[in-house]
Write an enzyme that holds these catalytic residues in place. Structure first.
Site, PDB file in Angstrom:
ATOM      1  N   GLU A   1       0.822  -1.217   0.000  1.00 38.23           N
ATOM      2  CA  GLU A   1       0.000   0.000   0.000  1.00 38.23           C
ATOM      3  C   GLU A   1       0.852   1.262   0.000  1.00 38.23           C
ATOM      4  O   GLU A   1       0.504   2.268   0.623  1.00 38.23           O
ATOM      5  CB  GLU A   1      -1.000  -0.002   1.164  1.00 38.23           C
TER       6      GLU A   1
ATOM      7  N   HIS B   1      -1.560  -0.720  10.198  1.00 38.92           N
ATOM      8  CA  HIS B   1      -0.912  -1.995  10.523  1.00 38.92           C
ATOM      9  C   HIS B   1       0.387  -1.702  11.261  1.00 38.92           C
ATOM     10  O   HIS B   1       0.974  -0.623  11.096  1.00 38.92           O
ATOM     11  CB  HIS B   1      -0.564  -2.784   9.256  1.00 38.92           C
TER      12      HIS B   1
END
Length: 506
Positions: free
Chosen positions: A58, A334
């Site tokens: 990402e 995350h």
């Protein structure tokens, strides 16, 4: 010119430090995107021990990638940003040593174009592959000097399994990356598989990777009793364990997602307080029922009988838990996974603990479960194809009817009919293209996946039958004349007596 040797490595300490992180760098969507990714670069640059390899997911924009490269180029002078799909795959690899070869492998099953609001299909998810030759003066001249890296981001789960519509795609993707890693292991190279796999430990996808790729999950090697999901998941409730706290989740369970320590998982009230500059802290003993492990580092290969060397995992931890110094938010939604590997000597007759024997299989029932899942999903998509194609023909007929009706209607009614015809036919054509082209392609990919799973199942049945025959032979060959036992080929095996019981010496 950058030195080929990693600053933290020496000939007496041949180690590799690896970091993988989902950066949550969605353009126009992720809050404080660029500021966070710039800080991620700064944290990588100041990490101790210094990373030898970094895999990012990402990281969607060149601006963010170049910002991270600028911050880390003194320790990671080599990098590759991977292009895939319509909007890019968001994958990047940074390395202390030259990337001599790279490729981007796109998954055959990769989400649905109709689910445009989720975007998995449009970004062209796949595997970023890199071949790295580590310096010979540190790692030697053999195959264990060659490092093959596979960085990926599997399809996201939008519902818990087995209710998740995309579990079939994610399992197929796990199968594909398992094959890529197995081929690298068979070449004798050291293999790392990193990324956001969006799967739970011991799930079907996880089992396929560990069984069929010749690699092992780093965290499970060091923490074999760690959780198989969040405390809210059925699989964890069945284990009868108490709800873990946040500290236990990051140190023992390896939880990288949905932790109460991550500010992006807080409620709106807490986030508003954070936006006002209030520095909120969460104690490590806070109950953390939702945290789970979705990010992984797999490793394997690199063993060489000629020089008796092998790679082993030395340490693993959850990282990137710090907050942004000014924004006070977490650096991503995350946390990272970090691991240290060491190339060491071993006795020539000692098997590598990190490898899975070639031809290893799961129980036949597991492949049956996967095949049933494929069949159910294929039936669903075949129905979707019929609906989409029918919609196209129906809308085409309606459009023709509207055009004919224009001849006998007043101007305002003609406008309405033309508008209905144009918009309806446009929607019908899009549906028709998905039905005729995409769904057909998807079903063919499902057939390929099903064939490979069926072949694996047949091999598993043969292996199980072979084990059964061997056990039956041993049972039949009980103590005969002279106190000997007949083995599988009728040859007497050595026996020993232990506390009055006879045992075969294997």
């Amino acid at each position: 010119m950058a030195s080929s040797a990693h600053p933290s490595s020496s000939s007496s300490d041949p180690t590799i430090h690896v970091l993988t992180l989902n950066c949550w760098g969605l353009k126009y969507i992720s809050t404080h995107r660029h500021a966070r990714l710039v800080e991620i670069g700064n944290r990588i640059a100041s990490a101790s021990p210094q990373p030898s390899l970094v895999c990012l997911q990402e990281c969607w924009t060149q601006q963010d990638y170049q910002a991270i490269r600028a911050a880390t180029s003194h320790i990671l002078p080599h990098g590759k940003f991977y292009f895939s799909g319509i909007f890019g795959g968001g994958l990047a690899i940074l390395s202390a040593w030259p990337i001599v070869e790279s490729s981007m492998y796109r998954y055959p099953l990769n989400g649905l174009p109709a689910a445009f609001y989720r975007g998995d299909w449009f970004v062209g998810k796949g595997v970023a592959c890199a071949r790295i030759e580590m310096p010979a003066d540190i790692f030697g001249q053999g195959k264990s000097r060659i490092l093959e890296v596979f960085n990926t981001h599997l399809h996201a789960p939008y519902k818990p399994e087995p209710l998740d519509t995309y579990v079939c795609h994610r399992t197929a993707q796990a199968w594909e990356i398992a094959k890529l890693m197995r081929h690298a292991v068979e070449r004798g190279h050291f293999v790392l598989g990193c990324g956001d796999f969006n799967m739970r430990p011991a799930s079907l996808a996880h089992q396929l990777i560990e069984t069929h790729s010749g690699v092992k999950d780093v965290w499970r090697v060091l923490h074999p009793d760690s959780s198989l999901g969040s405390a809210n998941d059925q699989v964890e409730r069945e284990r009868g364990r108490k709800v873990p706290n946040a500290g236990f989740n990051v140190t023992e369970n390896g939880a990288t997602c949905d932790s109460v320590l991550n500010t992006w998982r807080w409620n709106k009230g807490q986030q508003k307080r954070l936006d006002k500059g209030e520095d909120i802290t969460v104690a490590l003993d806070t109950e953390d029922p939702g945290a789970k492990r979705l990010d992984y580092i797999f490793f394997g290969g690199g063993g060489e009988r000629d020089d008796e060397r092998a790679w082993s995992v030395e340490a693993a931890n959850v990282g990137m838990m710090e907050r942004h110094p000014e924004l006070k938010c977490s650096l991503s939604d995350h946390f990272s996974v970090e691991a240290t590997f060491r190339l060491s000597t071993r006795p020539a007759d000692t098997p590598m603990a990190s490898s899975t024997p070639y031809g290893a299989v799961l129980p036949p029932a597991t492949y049956t479960t996967i095949a049933d899942m494929i069949a159910k999903y294929t039936s669903r998509e075949a129905k979707q194809r019929r609906i989409r194609v029918s919609h196209f023909f129906a809308q085409f007929a309606i459009s023709i009817g509207c055009l004919v009706g224009v001849w006998w209607t007043p101007n305002y009614a003609s406008f309405i009919l033309m508008l209905v015809s144009t918009l309806g036919l446009s929607a019908g054509v899009i549906d028709g293209l998905m039905g005729f082209l995409f769904v057909n392609s998807e079903i063919r990919a499902l057939k390929e996946f099903n064939w490979e799973i069926d072949a694996a199942k047949q091999r598993a049945v043969l292996v199980e039958a072979g084990k059964g025959a061997q056990e039956e032979t041993l049972e039949v060959g009980k103590t005969g004349a002279g106190g000997h036992t007949q083995g599988a080929v009728g040859e007497p095996e050595a026996m020993r007596e232990d506390n009055g019981k006879m045992e075969m010496v294997v």
